[in-house]
Design an enzyme around this catalytic site. Structure first.
Site, PDB file in Angstrom:
ATOM      1  N   CYS A  70      35.365 -20.554  -7.335  1.00 36.73           N
ATOM      2  CA  CYS A  70      34.683 -20.046  -6.149  1.00 36.73           C
ATOM      3  C   CYS A  70      33.247 -20.557  -6.102  1.00 36.73           C
ATOM      4  O   CYS A  70      32.418 -20.003  -5.383  1.00 36.73           O
ATOM      5  CB  CYS A  70      34.709 -18.516  -6.125  1.00 36.73           C
ATOM      6  SG  CYS A  70      33.949 -17.743  -7.567  1.00 36.73           S
ATOM      7  N   PHE A  90      41.800 -16.334 -17.445  1.00 39.38           N
ATOM      8  CA  PHE A  90      41.104 -15.524 -16.438  1.00 39.38           C
ATOM      9  C   PHE A  90      42.119 -15.050 -15.393  1.00 39.38           C
ATOM     10  O   PHE A  90      41.926 -15.179 -14.195  1.00 39.38           O
ATOM     11  CB  PHE A  90      39.967 -16.303 -15.769  1.00 39.38           C
ATOM     12  CG  PHE A  90      38.970 -16.911 -16.725  1.00 39.38           C
ATOM     13  CD1 PHE A  90      37.917 -16.148 -17.213  1.00 39.38           C
ATOM     14  CD2 PHE A  90      39.086 -18.233 -17.127  1.00 39.38           C
ATOM     15  CE1 PHE A  90      36.992 -16.699 -18.095  1.00 39.38           C
ATOM     16  CE2 PHE A  90      38.166 -18.799 -18.007  1.00 39.38           C
ATOM     17  CZ  PHE A  90      37.116 -18.028 -18.494  1.00 39.38           C
TER      18      PHE A  90
END
Length: 432
Positions: free
Chosen positions: A390, A296
């Site tokens: 996150c 990612f």
């Protein structure tokens, strides 16, 4: 705080707020079910209206704040309340930080996890957000540009914002005027503004094609405000973007490598937050690491800084992002040391036999986490895994898989770069 009651509203109740939930809304009990009420604080006594029901409980809104709880302050922004950009400006700093500090330990406890060390939170202040996604709705003098209201498609017309950098705040009046003549359709325009080292980068997404007048207005905007680039995308959530105006290429520097991000491309919301996350990753990177895998990776915000003297493979499902990274890696000094691959890691995660070729793996998934990839990492022999997240809840879910697979959660460090929001970022070190 008094709110005018809407005609035809639902059931009205007296409610004492017990705590603030993970999404930033206070909640109290009604007949054994939680009622989540935005803009409330633990200890508040409110008159509330039930506005809906979800699987988690009831949703409500304040009619009247009858008795404030401790730790409440006057919100510093005049848009706070209706605006969905912030959820927690009504908390004073002590209460806000105490609540934010509770999010990560709570998420770990819910998965039966204990970190060997939870680092103190790195606090990133307001006025630092360099990337925002806004909505432009309406046309002409009636155009509104800003964040959506909470749980609504209605747009709050921002005339002031404490979150964003000065460069973004300053361009909003000119942007609002330029967009007044751009066809927006029923859903409005999605407006992504990013501040890069070479100027502001603007991506517009809408339902209708741009006509000549709109293109001329946008070209004039780029000239008047010295924007680096303006791009147009007729399909929301797609890739790429048609160039409308470009005075120079947008530029971001990661680990000394200049990258031109794709239109609307992801980047960490603040320079300060990116620096904090990068510093933690560099601390966790083994000194002798020779072969790293960045999953990612986006367009390389952590790939290039982590490279060091070794070699690195960067993998992402976004074609434009991985192409930007590959283009930046063409420098002679990086030849043979940086490899890139486009791959959907949700459908095709790296398998243990692929992972075992690396001595360090970094993964930084979106808010949904990386369950499929974590399952494969847990079955691998990779010595060190560095996770960026996150979302403490999905991080804890993925961490549980790694720990059950034999990893130790050595440390985890929270970073609050989404000030006044329920979002919290973190870096964690797992080792065998």
């Amino acid at each position: 705080m008094r709110r005018k009651a809407r005609k035809g509203g639902g059931r009205q109740i007296a409610l004492r707020i017990e705590a603030i939930g993970a999404r930033g809304d206070g909640y109290g009990d009604l007949e054994g079910k939680p009622v989540f009420v935005p803009l409330t604080q633990a200890g508040d006594s409110v008159l509330a209206r039930i506005t809906g029901e979800t699987a988690a409980g009831y949703r409500g809104e304040i009619i009247e704040l009858e008795q404030p709880g401790p730790g409440r302050q006057e919100p510093p922004c005049p848009h706070f309340g209706p605006c969905g950009g912030c959820a927690l400006q009504h908390l004073d700093q002590v209460s806000y930080r105490a609540w934010k500090d509770s999010l990560l330990p709570r998420a770990l406890r819910q998965r039966g996890l204990e970190a060997e060390e939870i680092r103190p939170t790195a606090w990133i202040g307001p006025g630092t957000r360099r990337r925002v996604v806004l909505t432009a709705q309406g046309a002409g003098q009636g155009l509104r540009l800003g964040f959506n209201e909470r749980y609504s498609h209605k747009v709050v017309d921002l005339r002031h914002c404490l979150l964003v950098t000065p460069a973004i705040l300053e361009v909003l009046p000119g942007l609002r005027a330029a967009l007044a003549g751009v066809p927006s359709g029923k859903q409005g325009l999605t407006v992504t503004l990013s501040e890069t080292e070479s100027g502001l980068d603007l991506l517009l997404e809408g339902e209708k094609p741009l006509d000549l007048a709109a293109r001329e207005a946008l070209a004039a905007l780029a000239e008047a405000w010295d924007l680096a680039r303006i791009s147009w995308r007729e399909a929301r959530g797609g890739e790429g973007g048609e160039p409308v105006a470009q005075r120079r290429a947008p530029k971001l520097t990661f680990g000394g490598v200049a990258v031109t991000p794709p239109p609307g491309g992801f980047l960490q919301p603040s320079r300060e937050g990116e620096a904090a996350l990068r510093g933690l990753l560099l601390e966790g990177r083994p000194k002798g690491a020779a072969r790293l895998l960045d999953l990612f990776s986006g367009c390389g915000s952590f790939s290039f800084p982590l490279l060091g003297e070794g070699a690195l493979k960067a993998v992402d499902g976004d074609a434009a992002a991985i192409a930007a990274l590959a283009n930046a890696a063409r420098l002679p000094a990086l030849q043979g040391r940086v490899e890139s691959e486009r791959r959907d890691l949700f459908r095709r995660p790296y398998l243990p036999e692929e992972l075992n070729a690396f001595d360090t793996v970094v993964f930084d998934p979106p808010r949904a986490g990386a369950q499929a990839q974590a399952e494969q990492l847990a079955a691998s022999r990779v010595p060190v895994v560095l996770a960026v997240s996150c979302n403490p809840a999905t991080f804890a879910r993925d961490a549980r898989l790694l720990v059950d697979g034999g990893y130790r959660l050595r440390w985890v460090a929270p970073v609050d770069q989404f000030v006044w929001s329920p979002h919290l970022e973190l870096v964690a070190l797992f080792a065998r």
